[in-house]
Design a protein around this motif. Structure first.
Motif, PDB file in Angstrom:
ATOM      1  N   UNK A 585       0.811  -1.220   0.000  1.00 27.65           N
ATOM      2  CA  UNK A 585       0.000   0.000   0.000  1.00 27.65           C
ATOM      3  C   UNK A 585       0.846   1.273   0.000  1.00 27.65           C
ATOM      4  N   UNK A 586       2.056   1.196   0.524  1.00 25.54           N
ATOM      5  CA  UNK A 586       2.910   2.397   0.569  1.00 25.54           C
ATOM      6  C   UNK A 586       3.386   2.793  -0.835  1.00 25.54           C
ATOM      7  N   UNK A 587       3.743   1.770  -1.625  1.00 24.37           N
ATOM      8  CA  UNK A 587       4.227   2.059  -2.976  1.00 24.37           C
ATOM      9  C   UNK A 587       3.147   1.901  -4.033  1.00 24.37           C
ATOM     10  N   UNK A 588       1.976   1.386  -3.629  1.00 21.96           N
ATOM     11  CA  UNK A 588       0.862   1.244  -4.558  1.00 21.96           C
ATOM     12  C   UNK A 588       1.148   0.272  -5.678  1.00 21.96           C
ATOM     13  N   UNK A 589       1.785  -0.863  -5.370  1.00 22.43           N
ATOM     14  CA  UNK A 589       2.132  -1.821  -6.416  1.00 22.43           C
ATOM     15  C   UNK A 589       2.158  -3.239  -5.841  1.00 22.43           C
ATOM     16  N   UNK A 590       2.146  -4.198  -6.749  1.00 25.19           N
ATOM     17  CA  UNK A 590       2.229  -5.590  -6.366  1.00 25.19           C
ATOM     18  C   UNK A 590       3.654  -5.977  -6.004  1.00 25.19           C
ATOM     19  N   UNK A 591       3.772  -6.980  -5.161  1.00 25.87           N
ATOM     20  CA  UNK A 591       5.085  -7.581  -4.941  1.00 25.87           C
ATOM     21  C   UNK A 591       4.895  -9.058  -4.676  1.00 25.87           C
ATOM     22  N   UNK A 592       5.937  -9.836  -4.889  1.00 26.18           N
ATOM     23  CA  UNK A 592       5.881 -11.288  -4.697  1.00 26.18           C
ATOM     24  C   UNK A 592       7.074 -11.735  -3.883  1.00 26.18           C
ATOM     25  N   UNK A 593       6.891 -12.822  -3.161  1.00 31.87           N
ATOM     26  CA  UNK A 593       7.983 -13.374  -2.367  1.00 31.87           C
ATOM     27  C   UNK A 593       7.808 -14.873  -2.189  1.00 31.87           C
ATOM     28  N   UNK A 594       8.902 -15.545  -1.937  1.00 31.38           N
ATOM     29  CA  UNK A 594       8.896 -16.965  -1.609  1.00 31.38           C
ATOM     30  C   UNK A 594       8.846 -17.087  -0.094  1.00 31.38           C
ATOM     31  N   UNK A 595       7.874 -17.856   0.380  1.00 30.03           N
ATOM     32  CA  UNK A 595       7.655 -17.933   1.827  1.00 30.03           C
ATOM     33  C   UNK A 595       7.815 -19.372   2.319  1.00 30.03           C
ATOM     34  N   UNK A 596       8.514 -19.512   3.433  1.00 30.14           N
ATOM     35  CA  UNK A 596       8.650 -20.799   4.125  1.00 30.14           C
ATOM     36  C   UNK A 596       7.584 -20.800   5.203  1.00 30.14           C
ATOM     37  N   UNK A 674     -13.682 -12.272  -3.213  1.00 30.72           N
ATOM     38  CA  UNK A 674     -13.021 -12.332  -4.521  1.00 30.72           C
ATOM     39  C   UNK A 674     -13.989 -12.142  -5.693  1.00 30.72           C
ATOM     40  N   UNK A 675     -15.204 -12.776  -5.685  1.00 33.52           N
ATOM     41  CA  UNK A 675     -16.110 -12.581  -6.828  1.00 33.52           C
ATOM     42  C   UNK A 675     -16.540 -11.131  -7.029  1.00 33.52           C
ATOM     43  N   UNK A 676     -16.387 -10.292  -6.025  1.00 30.21           N
ATOM     44  CA  UNK A 676     -16.831  -8.896  -6.123  1.00 30.21           C
ATOM     45  C   UNK A 676     -15.664  -7.944  -6.408  1.00 30.21           C
ATOM     46  N   UNK A 677     -14.494  -8.505  -6.723  1.00 28.09           N
ATOM     47  CA  UNK A 677     -13.329  -7.669  -7.024  1.00 28.09           C
ATOM     48  C   UNK A 677     -13.069  -7.545  -8.521  1.00 28.09           C
ATOM     49  N   UNK A 678     -13.992  -8.012  -9.336  1.00 23.35           N
ATOM     50  CA  UNK A 678     -13.841  -7.898 -10.785  1.00 23.35           C
ATOM     51  C   UNK A 678     -13.777  -6.416 -11.185  1.00 23.35           C
ATOM     52  N   UNK A 679     -12.710  -6.041 -11.852  1.00 22.76           N
ATOM     53  CA  UNK A 679     -12.537  -4.653 -12.278  1.00 22.76           C
ATOM     54  C   UNK A 679     -11.890  -3.759 -11.243  1.00 22.76           C
ATOM     55  N   UNK A 680     -11.620  -4.280 -10.060  1.00 25.89           N
ATOM     56  CA  UNK A 680     -10.944  -3.513  -9.010  1.00 25.89           C
ATOM     57  C   UNK A 680      -9.433  -3.693  -9.196  1.00 25.89           C
ATOM     58  N   UNK A 681      -8.710  -2.592  -9.364  1.00 25.53           N
ATOM     59  CA  UNK A 681      -7.290  -2.703  -9.705  1.00 25.53           C
ATOM     60  C   UNK A 681      -6.364  -1.997  -8.724  1.00 25.53           C
ATOM     61  N   UNK A 682      -6.924  -1.475  -7.629  1.00 29.65           N
ATOM     62  CA  UNK A 682      -6.064  -0.830  -6.628  1.00 29.65           C
ATOM     63  C   UNK A 682      -6.754  -0.891  -5.279  1.00 29.65           C
ATOM     64  N   UNK A 683      -5.977  -0.642  -4.241  1.00 26.44           N
ATOM     65  CA  UNK A 683      -6.532  -0.674  -2.886  1.00 26.44           C
ATOM     66  C   UNK A 683      -7.588   0.415  -2.711  1.00 26.44           C
ATOM     67  N   UNK A 684      -7.383   1.569  -3.334  1.00 33.08           N
ATOM     68  CA  UNK A 684      -8.338   2.666  -3.194  1.00 33.08           C
ATOM     69  C   UNK A 684      -9.705   2.296  -3.753  1.00 33.08           C
ATOM     70  N   UNK A 685      -9.734   1.465  -4.804  1.00 32.29           N
ATOM     71  CA  UNK A 685     -10.996   1.107  -5.445  1.00 32.29           C
ATOM     72  C   UNK A 685     -11.798   0.076  -4.645  1.00 32.29           C
ATOM     73  N   UNK A 686     -11.220  -0.440  -3.566  1.00 37.98           N
ATOM     74  CA  UNK A 686     -11.961  -1.381  -2.717  1.00 37.98           C
ATOM     75  C   UNK A 686     -13.217  -0.734  -2.147  1.00 37.98           C
ATOM     76  N   UNK A 687     -13.237   0.590  -2.044  1.00 36.92           N
ATOM     77  CA  UNK A 687     -14.402   1.290  -1.504  1.00 36.92           C
ATOM     78  C   UNK A 687     -15.637   1.109  -2.388  1.00 36.92           C
ATOM     79  N   UNK A 688     -15.445   0.665  -3.648  1.00 32.69           N
ATOM     80  CA  UNK A 688     -16.588   0.471  -4.546  1.00 32.69           C
ATOM     81  C   UNK A 688     -17.354  -0.823  -4.262  1.00 32.69           C
ATOM     82  N   UNK A 689     -16.739  -1.732  -3.545  1.00 31.11           N
ATOM     83  CA  UNK A 689     -17.338  -3.048  -3.342  1.00 31.11           C
ATOM     84  C   UNK A 689     -18.547  -2.943  -2.407  1.00 31.11           C
ATOM     85  N   UNK A 690     -19.666  -3.577  -2.791  1.00 33.67           N
ATOM     86  CA  UNK A 690     -20.849  -3.628  -1.929  1.00 33.67           C
ATOM     87  C   UNK A 690     -20.653  -4.739  -0.909  1.00 33.67           C
ATOM     88  N   UNK A 691     -20.273  -4.372   0.295  1.00 30.54           N
ATOM     89  CA  UNK A 691     -20.034  -5.362   1.346  1.00 30.54           C
ATOM     90  C   UNK A 691     -21.322  -6.112   1.690  1.00 30.54           C
TER      91      UNK A 691
END
Length: 819
Positions: A585-596, A674-691
């Protein structure tokens, strides 16, 4: 015994036993069904073979056996004996055995034909424990398949014949009328501004001053018992002894509580529901009943047991009152109203409907039952809970994918212990850690009360200072003999106990949440906190040996520190290496990691190159899981709806609800969000989801419809107006309505399948609160007179009838009604 009510039906009982293979005996407390009947049956010699009587509680089994032997002027182990885990008093001439549930289960599993046994008696069957239901189902099949000559007698103080209609349709039903002595019942409800224990202390003090004899008080748990004991010590006279009585006590302490008071002394016994049945506590003349008990309910969503303090059922209230009528006429003071008593269910929820069913799944697999439905049950085990039990057995390595016992599962069945502990012992066989597993198993089976860190118990045991030293040592010796190994306590390290604990509790390995002192994340994904944060705070990892769900908090009540490095070396198969995608959320981007990982715990991590956009949904789900549900847009509709659902789950736990707690929702984001995140592409857009829509979909159409029926959002009064019912977790439902609009109502509304009475906040014509009540009928007959007097002066234009319960509801003034 000559005055016992059971005497009147004894000839009928013995005749029925000579002619029928199944008997249902209903007899109230003190009638003699647990004592005089089995003794008369023994002396009648109409049973060919041994008589086995099942008692649900160890204390009752031991005391009944001793009492019956004394009536025969014999020592225990001659014609009358008893058996329970780790303790047996029988001999070659024993004809009547009092046994606990585990012993009876083993008898049936080892010999379904019950060779040499002529009669099974199920005492206090109304308690409806899971083992008792299981043993009855096994016994009925054994009788039908192998032993049509086997006699089965089911005894209860409260169950009706109709309850057994499905499983014992042809049984002879016999009822013994009347209690041995009458009990005068008084109601003294605790008011809103009073504390239960303070009221209880006052009542005990007053009645001990007014009456002779001793008193038995029922409380919900050990904590309440200890607190009340402190209060009474300061108030009661010096010739009165205060004796606690609960299951975790030593045998000596329990015997002190039930033994007669010393000469010229009296006693007050403070007990949990252990004293409800089958125990005659000497010289009890009075009972004070809190009306509460603690019930353990297994939560399928978390895989943990939730402890709830609930009001007792009517049958339990009757049992408690009956303790005062065992030896003479007595009295019972109930610290709740008569209307509250009438509103409670007649019987408690059977354990089979709210327990962890992994042990039952193990038993049925050993019995060769493909499904529970092959057997006869009063209440069949719920499919969802049974499937969960099987899934746990598979995870522990005790059951195959096609629900057959593995070789280890068969060995676990022979050990006759809780599946998790059996799996730990068997997986440790042949390794240097077997002694550690035996030590931990013994400590878990004989726990010290209020000990958070199991290492402390272990060190006390090693130093000879454990509170149950002899019993723990004896159990360890017994287990080492079963597993054919040497056990040397001095050779065991405290650290190794935690390592083997992971074999029993792989889902309860706990990782400290950084700076959040005393808070942990479990490997099953649920959060938890230490019961006492003063201890074990420096530990990065723990194994939770005993976990209790209280309201919305998972409490770790028994733990042991875990050296995670040693676990990775000893049992590397518990760990996995996975690739994870998340949102920064700080950089507004995806990241990936290998986790044990160990379950949901991240033990170590390594950064990977930036992933593609196709991982966006999963990354946003990870973001919500980490940040919490508050990152979503919660409007009033979603908030009030969720509060209503959570109240429904608390009040109607028997229904098949999905987990709607914050923890459960976060754990299942993939399913409902997850089914309600179609078209959501950022954390800010989560506010559009009908909880609200997403949560409704999680609940499902059928339960959503039932929710509106069981917990309606509105209540319609006689005037035709609809008013919202306010739902808040942990609080009763509340309805605010003008008092004139409920004229003519005979009682407060009841919802949630009749389990919850709506609190009425009655308003003046100006919509100001004038009375709060959950007993509308009582209000009309009582304090309404004062309200009427005041309201006539303040609102003279409105109607204030003398008989509001039978007056027509209205919203109009006198003038409007007359025009």
């Amino acid at each position: 015994m000559s005055q016992l009510p059971i005497i009147d039906v004894l000839p009928k009982l013995l005749t029925a036993l000579s002619q029928s293979s199944q008997i249902i005996l209903k007899a109230p407390p003190g009638a003699g069904k647990s004592t005089h009947f089995p003794l008369s049956l023994l002396e009648s010699e109409i049973i060919s073979g041994k008589i086995i009587m099942l008692e649900p509680r160890r204390l009752a089994a031991r005391n009944i056996a001793h009492y019956l032997a004394s009536q025969l002027n014999e020592t225990i182990g001659e014609r009358v004996g008893y058996r329970m885990r780790g303790e047996q008093k029988t001999g070659p001439n024993t004809q009547l055995e009092i046994v606990t549930e585990g012993v009876m289960t083993r008898l049936l599993q080892n010999d379904p034909e019950l060779t040499g046994i002529g009669c099974l008696i199920f005492d206090e069957f109304h308690e409806r424990s899971l083992p008792a239901d299981t043993v009855l189902a096994f016994s009925l099949e054994s009788q039908a398949v192998f032993r049509d000559d086997l006699k089965i007698v089911v005894m209860s103080a409260t169950l009706e014949q109709s309850e057994f209609q499905q499983v014992l349709p042809d049984a002879t039903y016999i009822e013994s009328q009347g209690r041995q002595f009458p009990v005068d019942v008084h109601y003294r409800p605790v008011k809103a501004n009073e504390r239960l224990l303070a009221v209880m202390a006052n009542q005990i003090q007053q009645w001990m001053q007014r009456e002779s004899g001793s008193l038995l008080a029922f409380l919900p748990g050990v904590g309440a018992i200890r607190h009340l004991q402190e209060l009474l010590t300061e108030r009661l006279s010096s010739d009165i002894d205060v004796c606690p009585l609960y299951g975790q006590q030593s045998l000596q302490a329990q015997q002190r509580a039930i033994a007669p008071a010393a000469s010229s002394r009296r006693k007050v016994v403070l007990a949990t529901n252990i004293a409800e049945t089958s125990l005659t506590i000497e010289d009890i003349h009075m009972v004070v009943d809190s009306g509460l008990e603690k019930v353990a309910r297994f939560d399928l969503r978390t895989g943990m047991t939730r402890l709830e303090e609930v009001s007792i059922a009517q049958s339990s209230a009757q049992q408690r009152a009956g303790r005062a009528g065992r030896l003479a006429a007595g009295l019972c003071v109930r610290l709740y109203s008569e209307s509250h008593y009438q509103q409670q269910p007649s019987m408690p929820v059977p354990a089979i409907l709210q327990s962890d069913l992994s042990s039952l799944a193990l038993e049925l697999a050993q019995w060769r039952a493909a499904t529970p439905h092959e057997l006869a049950w009063i209440n069949p085990p719920p499919d969802t809970a049974f499937d969960y039990g099987r899934a746990l057995l598979r995870r522990l390595g005790l059951m195959t994918a096609d629900n057959q016992l593995t070789a280890m599962g068969q060995d676990a069945q022979q050990l006759a212990m809780e599946p998790r502990i059996a799996a730990m012992l068997l997986k440790s066989q042949g390794t240097e850690l077997l002694g550690s597993a035996i030590a931990l198993a013994a400590l878990l089976e004989e726990p010290e009360k209020n000990t958070l860190d199991m290492r402390d118990s272990f060190l006390r045991w090693r130093d000879g200072a454990h509170l149950k030293q002899a019993r723990v040592q004896a159990r360890a010796k017994q287990l080492s003999a079963l597993l054919e190994c040497d056990f040397v306590l001095a050779d065991i390290e405290a650290e190794s106990l935690a390592v083997v604990a992971c074999l029993a509790f792989p889902d309860r390995i706990a990782q400290a949440r950084g700076a959040q002192e005393g808070r942990f994340l479990l490997s099953n994904g649920h959060g938890a906190e230490l019961a006492n944060r003063e201890y074990v705070n420096e530990a990065d990892y723990l194994v939770a040996l005993d976990v209790m769900r209280l309201a919305h908090v998972t409490r770790l009540v028994s733990v042991i520190r875990l050296p995670i490095e040693r676990l990775t070396m000893t049992y590397p198969e518990l760990f996995t290496l996975v690739e994870s995608v998340d949102w920064d959320e700080q950089r507004g981007k995806l990241y990936a990691e290998e986790q044990y990982r160990l379950g949901k715990l991240i033990i170590d991590r390594k950064r990977l190159p930036e992933p593609g956009q196709e991982k966006m949904t999963q990354a946003l789900l990870n973001y919500v899981a980490r940040q919490g549900l508050n990152v979503l847009e919660w409007d009033e509709q979603a908030t009030t709806w969720l509060s209503r659902v959570r109240c429904a789950i608390a009040w109607l736990p028997q229904e098949n609800w999905p987990d709607m707690s914050d923890e459960g929702l976060l754990a299942d984001l993939d399913e409902w969000l997850a089914p309600y995140l179609l078209g959501i592409s950022s954390a800010a857009q989560l506010k559009r989801v009908s909880v609200h829509q997403a949560l409704q979909a999680r609940l499902g159409w059928a339960l959503s419809q039932s929710l509106d029926h069981w917990l309606p959002p509105f209540h319609c009064v006689s005037t035709g107006h609809r008013y919202p019912i306010r739902y808040q977790e942990g609080q009763p439902p509340i309805l605010s309505v003008r008092i004139q609009e409920v004229f003519g109502e005979q009682a407060s509304p009841v919802i949630a399948q009749g389990t919850q009475t709506v609190v009425m906040e009655l308003l003046s014509p100006a919509r100001r609160p004038i009375q709060i009540t959950r007993d509308l009928a009582g209000f009309w007959q009582g304090s309404y007179r004062e309200v009427q007097k005041e309201m006539k002066g303040r609102y003279p234009k409105h109607i204030w009838p003398d008989d509001p319960a039978h007056h027509v509801a209205t919203t109009k003034t006198k003038r409007q009604l007359n025009s």
